[in-house]
Design a protein around this motif. Sequence first.
Motif, PDB file in Angstrom:
ATOM      1  N   PRO A  14      26.033  -6.014  24.492  1.00 24.70           N
ATOM      2  CA  PRO A  14      26.716  -5.608  23.261  1.00 24.70           C
ATOM      3  C   PRO A  14      26.766  -6.696  22.187  1.00 24.70           C
ATOM      4  N   TRP A  15      26.310  -7.900  22.505  1.00 23.59           N
ATOM      5  CA  TRP A  15      26.538  -9.039  21.619  1.00 23.59           C
ATOM      6  C   TRP A  15      25.791  -8.947  20.302  1.00 23.59           C
ATOM      7  N   ILE A  30      27.651  -6.617  17.949  1.00 23.54           N
ATOM      8  CA  ILE A  30      28.832  -7.276  17.397  1.00 23.54           C
ATOM      9  C   ILE A  30      28.413  -8.267  16.314  1.00 23.54           C
ATOM     10  N   TRP A  66      27.588  -6.377  13.081  1.00 21.00           N
ATOM     11  CA  TRP A  66      28.818  -5.920  12.425  1.00 21.00           C
ATOM     12  C   TRP A  66      29.542  -7.082  11.750  1.00 21.00           C
ATOM     13  N   CYS A  67      29.669  -8.187  12.452  1.00 23.42           N
ATOM     14  CA  CYS A  67      30.377  -9.345  11.889  1.00 23.42           C
ATOM     15  C   CYS A  67      29.675  -9.862  10.633  1.00 23.42           C
ATOM     16  N   LEU A 121      27.544 -15.595  19.843  1.00 20.67           N
ATOM     17  CA  LEU A 121      27.078 -14.241  20.128  1.00 20.67           C
ATOM     18  C   LEU A 121      25.602 -14.218  20.516  1.00 20.67           C
ATOM     19  N   TRP A 123      35.625 -12.631  10.182  1.00 21.13           N
ATOM     20  CA  TRP A 123      34.762 -12.598  11.371  1.00 21.13           C
ATOM     21  C   TRP A 123      35.578 -12.277  12.613  1.00 21.13           C
ATOM     22  N   GLU A 143      35.246  -9.038  14.944  1.00 18.18           N
ATOM     23  CA  GLU A 143      34.882  -9.266  16.350  1.00 18.18           C
ATOM     24  C   GLU A 143      35.926  -8.671  17.292  1.00 18.18           C
ATOM     25  N   ARG A 187      35.551  -4.865  17.256  1.00 17.73           N
ATOM     26  CA  ARG A 187      34.371  -4.409  18.015  1.00 17.73           C
ATOM     27  C   ARG A 187      34.574  -4.606  19.525  1.00 17.73           C
ATOM     28  N   PHE A 188      35.190  -5.720  19.918  1.00 19.70           N
ATOM     29  CA  PHE A 188      35.479  -5.930  21.338  1.00 19.70           C
ATOM     30  C   PHE A 188      36.434  -4.852  21.852  1.00 19.70           C
ATOM     31  N   MET A 218      34.677  -1.690  22.994  1.00 18.91           N
ATOM     32  CA  MET A 218      33.730  -1.757  24.118  1.00 18.91           C
ATOM     33  C   MET A 218      34.395  -1.239  25.383  1.00 18.91           C
TER      34      MET A 218
END
Length: 159
Positions: free
Chosen positions: A21-22, A25, A28-29, A71, A129, A133, A136-137, A140
């Motif tokens: 998933p990194w 992320i 998105w960031c 990331l 950021w 982050e 988004r985390f 998950m």
Amino acid sequence: MRQSTPTPSGVAVASDENTTPWMGILVWCLAITVPAVLVAAVIMLLVLGTPAFISTLLAAGVVVLFFAISLLVGHFVGHLAPKALLAAFMTTYIVKVAAFGAFLLVPKSPEWFDRTGATVGAVVAVLVWQGVEMYRFSRMRFRVFADPEPSAVQEKETA
């Protein structure tokens, strides 16, 4: 790996995917932090001038670079050795702290450097950021236990 299976709420389970998933992320960031930093830099340009504009962009660039490294490490280590991911994140963190410390050891600021602009750029980049982050985390989902095979579920239902 298996196909991604949505949870009852419709969210795909991250551990079912073939990718880590990194990178998602990271994208998105970057997509949200870069415009926020550009807005802050333009405001600094209008209020304090060109040195503040440049300092805002450079300080935010350092922050974004350091966060992006984590990331990217997660992405590549997640593919090569998923069990080493936590150690890789910790090692990356130590290296980043040491590198940031090296920035602080610069004895004198150049003439074009503006402390207010640099502070604004760094703070905006960190807050945006980290906010993206964390969001988004929080979206998950990791499967802790494997779902039973369909035949085992059907056998239990008929018994």
